[in-house]
Write an enzyme that holds these catalytic residues in place. Sequence first.
Site, PDB file in Angstrom:
ATOM      1  N   GLN A 101       4.218  11.582   1.294  1.00  0.00           N
ATOM      2  CA  GLN A 101       2.866  11.629   0.733  1.00  0.00           C
ATOM      3  C   GLN A 101       2.217  13.002   0.878  1.00  0.00           C
ATOM      4  OE1 GLN A 101       0.911   8.410   2.807  1.00  0.00           O
ATOM      5  NE2 GLN A 101       2.081   6.833   1.742  1.00  0.00           N
ATOM      6  N   HIS A 163       0.356   9.469   5.243  1.00  0.00           N
ATOM      7  CA  HIS A 163      -1.036   9.425   5.693  1.00  0.00           C
ATOM      8  C   HIS A 163      -1.604  10.808   6.032  1.00  0.00           C
ATOM      9  CE1 HIS A 163      -0.520   4.920   7.007  1.00  0.00           C
ATOM     10  NE2 HIS A 163      -0.157   5.149   5.751  1.00  0.00           N
ATOM     11  N   GLU A 256     -10.392  -0.600   2.475  1.00  0.00           N
ATOM     12  CA  GLU A 256     -11.819  -0.660   2.816  1.00  0.00           C
ATOM     13  C   GLU A 256     -12.631   0.393   2.077  1.00  0.00           C
ATOM     14  OE1 GLU A 256     -11.110  -1.908   7.533  1.00  0.00           O
ATOM     15  OE2 GLU A 256     -12.223  -0.074   7.025  1.00  0.00           O
ATOM     16  N   TYR A 266     -14.735   3.402  12.958  1.00  0.00           N
ATOM     17  CA  TYR A 266     -14.453   2.439  11.887  1.00  0.00           C
ATOM     18  C   TYR A 266     -13.258   1.525  12.198  1.00  0.00           C
ATOM     19  CZ  TYR A 266     -18.257   4.482   9.460  1.00  0.00           C
ATOM     20  OH  TYR A 266     -19.545   4.878   9.142  1.00  0.00           O
ATOM     21  N   TYR A 277       3.436  -5.164   7.902  1.00  0.00           N
ATOM     22  CA  TYR A 277       4.385  -5.127   6.794  1.00  0.00           C
ATOM     23  C   TYR A 277       5.612  -5.998   7.074  1.00  0.00           C
ATOM     24  CZ  TYR A 277       1.755  -1.242   4.797  1.00  0.00           C
ATOM     25  OH  TYR A 277       0.766  -0.465   4.245  1.00  0.00           O
TER      26      TYR A 277
END
Length: 386
Positions: A101, A163, A256, A266, A277
């Site tokens: 990513q 991420h 979210e 958070y 998963y």
Amino acid sequence: MKLSGSLYHHSLRFKMWLSLLTLCCAIPLVAAQPLLQSHSAGIVFQVEVVAQGLGVPWGMAFVNAKEILITQRNGKLQILNPQTGALKPVTGGPKVLHTGQGGLLDVAVAPDYKPGGWIYFTYSKPQKGGGATTLARARHTGQQLLDWQDLLITRSVTDTRQHFGSRIAFDSAGHVFFSVGDRGVRPNGQDLSTHAGSILRLLLDGSVPADNPFVKQDHALPEIWSYGHRNPQGLVFDKNKQRLWAIEHGPRGGDEINLIRPGRNYGWAVISHGKEYWGPFQVGEGTHKKGMEQAVKVYIPSIAPGSLMLYSGKAFPAWQGNLFAGALSLRHLNRITLDETGKAVVEERLLESLKKRIRAVIESPEGWLYLSTDNGSILRLKPKVH
């Protein structure tokens, strides 16, 4: 045989013309092609293909009324003329860690941007042991970036390929925000000694504002604005209501939308609405815990959000103040209506029939939407002219 002067010049002009023709043919021009006609909030709109062949176009920003600067995750940059579909390569970008990513990520300009001013970027910078999400800036002229500056190489290196985040937003008081994912290491979300799993706030020159919430806290990084995030890939500041919104990937379920406040936790990965998963088991301790913020909206199943935009244009008056998110796994454009308190009250899923992984969403000066897709296309959504 030696050519006469006249023949020589004719031959030279022919070669120049042939070279120009070859160059033009190499640029993927796509006349706006209608893909879809639909309606929302009483307005009929159409979707057109503006450009194609861009790999994974990760970020987009208008650098003037007629040019969009596009980042590609593989590290390439392009300038798009949205009127003609012409694409031109841009040089001067950084060396990126293009893996998983990671790569060249977001691009954004501050509210007071003028041509020649600073343009801001996030990217995964190669570092020993992996890559670090990095905030940088540069100036743009023609087909070049100049004066490249890394403003913050975050303390976020892991050996994972996921991420990295990362989106950029600006408030109206001279601050830049950007997001960093937890880098696939869950404890990072609750660790203030790493930038991973956080939203960061800096001044536009990369320095730390004196009123950041953790500036005077030992063992906490002063750039952190909020923490407890998994992978925020959408970030937008509402200048009218002076509030910051983020959207982030949950695990299997539990994406979210959060209203971001300074110093708040958070919850990731202590609380989550998602499942593991590898099995039907709750991630973390539950969905609520004292001292941890609750999301404004949770998506179950996950839509896999790739971006977040707040609409302010005049082309679609009924959409003003709505949030838009590109959805990757469920392949649509997600529209959220908020009430005056910031509560999400209506959700609409647009463009589902296209089955496109929508990555970035920006608003044009006309109030149209430009969307990038993971199959390398740039789409334009605008009102249907009767």
